[in-house]
Design an enzyme around this catalytic site. Structure first.
Site, PDB file in Angstrom:
ATOM      1  N   ASP A 198      53.266   0.143 -15.702  1.00  7.08           N
ATOM      2  CA  ASP A 198      53.521  -1.288 -15.561  1.00  7.08           C
ATOM      3  C   ASP A 198      53.813  -1.657 -14.108  1.00  7.08           C
ATOM      4  OD1 ASP A 198      53.702  -3.926 -16.423  1.00  7.08           O
ATOM      5  OD2 ASP A 198      55.849  -3.810 -16.755  1.00  7.08           O
ATOM      6  N   SER A 257      61.137 -10.002 -13.482  1.00  8.53           N
ATOM      7  CA  SER A 257      60.229  -8.858 -13.475  1.00  8.53           C
ATOM      8  C   SER A 257      59.568  -8.706 -12.107  1.00  8.53           C
ATOM      9  CB  SER A 257      59.148  -9.032 -14.545  1.00  8.53           C
ATOM     10  OG  SER A 257      59.703  -8.987 -15.830  1.00  8.53           O
ATOM     11  N   HIS A 310      52.363  -6.459 -15.634  1.00  8.87           N
ATOM     12  CA  HIS A 310      52.327  -7.585 -16.567  1.00  8.87           C
ATOM     13  C   HIS A 310      52.570  -8.924 -15.863  1.00  8.87           C
ATOM     14  CE1 HIS A 310      56.816  -7.053 -16.744  1.00  8.87           C
ATOM     15  NE2 HIS A 310      56.771  -8.368 -16.861  1.00  8.87           N
TER      16      HIS A 310
END
Length: 389
Positions: free
Chosen positions: A167, A242, A137
């Site tokens: 992911d 992230s 993402h």
């Protein structure tokens, strides 16, 4: 006679003077400092307390690991070209200035492109060839990647492979330089309550360190990815973290930070390093992730279903509600209504567990699956097929 007495007195005076001038230590006397108890010192007022040295060593570990691992953490940015006005109209406009000045300005606007930089998240060096692992993402929809290191080095990057089901993504840095990856650990060695650190670039703040503990393991059914087996931590993970690493007290990377729960602060999740390594190697070597396939539809066992199948209400397992035609499960003799209770020696208590076990199995490998059929336990030998996404 008087001369000899006078000479003797003179010699004695000279000797005494030499003794005081040379023989005697004329350096000032320095008194020894007064030794105070540790509890009274200004710098370490708590050093006398039990466990103080342990806390100091823990702090030193945090500092050392932060300094070491930060060199391997990068900031991933997206470059978007800034649209310029019509260059031809700039050349032939009636704006003041000489024709040469307008021509030079036209060349600059035409051939020198301008970009706007947007911080997307974090990443971590995976190997010395310049491959970087991050979240899917983070790079999803990016136009042109700019990878920035803590020491202000900047490189262009290209996505070489993505795996939305976990992911994860891998980015390649264009450079002939040698890159030093951090040390990777094993999340299975981590216990709930262990201290951990997170490094990333939240809100564009490069190299931010946060500290917390492992709050849980094996978190599933979060709706973050298809294949879930997350580490939970109360370490602060904010937008921009992230793709950054989660580090244990030995300085080993045990996971990649991936998400923040909407439940509230203090609930973050990381992908275990075992999953990261497998997916990254597959993406680098093959451009895709190879996963095992059983070919069954499954659902969770409920107490009411257990009674209908004439087994204990406390029986764990997953119920097979459908079987794909020609699938490995069908070839092995599995039937609708079978209860899968173990896979390759590992207990199955939730559909996500079985899904993860099968996906991590090498294609073509034969495994034993323990089932309950009409209340009786059986073992089936199944050759795992290849999952086609």
């Amino acid at each position: 006679m008087k001369k000899f007495i006078f000479l003797g007195v003179w010699i004695v005076l000279i000797c005494v003077s030499l003794y005081w001038a040379v023989g005697r230590d004329t350096r000032p006397v320095v008194e020894a400092p007064l030794e105070l108890p540790l509890a009274s010192t200004v710098d370490n007022p708590y050093s006398h307390l039990e466990g103080y040295e342990t806390l100091v060593r823990m702090q030193e570990a945090f500092v050392t690991h932060a300094r070491t691992v930060k060199r391997s953490v990068v900031s991933i940015n997206n470059l978007t070209e800034v649209a310029s006005s019509n260059a031809r109209s700039d050349l032939f406009s009636g704006e003041p200035g000489t024709w040469f000045t307008r021509f030079r300005y036209w060349l600059k606007r035409t051939f020198r492109k301008q970009y706007q930089m947007e911080s997307l998240g974090s990443g971590m060096i995976f190997n010395d060839a310049g491959y970087i692992v991050t979240n899917y993402h983070v790079v999803e929809g990016a136009n042109r990647l700019l990878i920035k290191f803590l020491d202000n080095r900047e490189y262009s990057g290209q996505v070489v492979g993505v795996d939305p089901k976990t992911d994860l993504a891998v980015v390649k840095v264009f450079s002939f330089s040698h890159f030093e990856p951090p040390r990777f650990g094993n999340s299975s060695d981590v216990e709930v309550g262990d201290w951990v650190m997170a490094i990333g670039n939240p809100y564009g703040l490069t190299g931010t360190i946060t500290v917390g503990v492992v709050s849980g393991k094996g978190r599933i059914d979060l709706g973050i990815a298809t294949f879930e087996n997350f580490l939970q931590t109360d370490t602060s993970i904010n937008p921009g973290n992230s793709g950054g690493p989660l580090i244990d007290m030995r300085g080993h990377i045990i996971g990649i930070n991936t998400a923040i729960a909407e439940l509230g602060a203090g609930v973050g999740f990381a992908i275990p390093m075992e999953t990261v390594e497998k997916v990254a190697h597959d993406l680098i070597d093959n451009g895709e992730v190879e996963r095992g396939w059983l070919g069954v539809g499954i659902q969770n066992m409920t107490p009411d279903m257990a009674e209908s199948f004439r087994v204990s209400r406390h029986q764990s397992g997953v119920v097979v509600n459908s079987i794909d035609e020609g699938a490995p499960a069908e070839r092995a003799g599995m039937r609708q209504g079978d209860i899968i209770i173990a896979y390759d020696g590992k207990n199955v208590a939730h559909p996500q567990h079985l899904q993860n076990y099968v996906a991590d199995t090498k294609v073509g490998q034969s495994v034993q699956i323990k089932i309950l059929r009409e209340g009786a336990e059986q073992t089936l030998e199944v050759e795992i097929g290849k999952y086609l996404s």
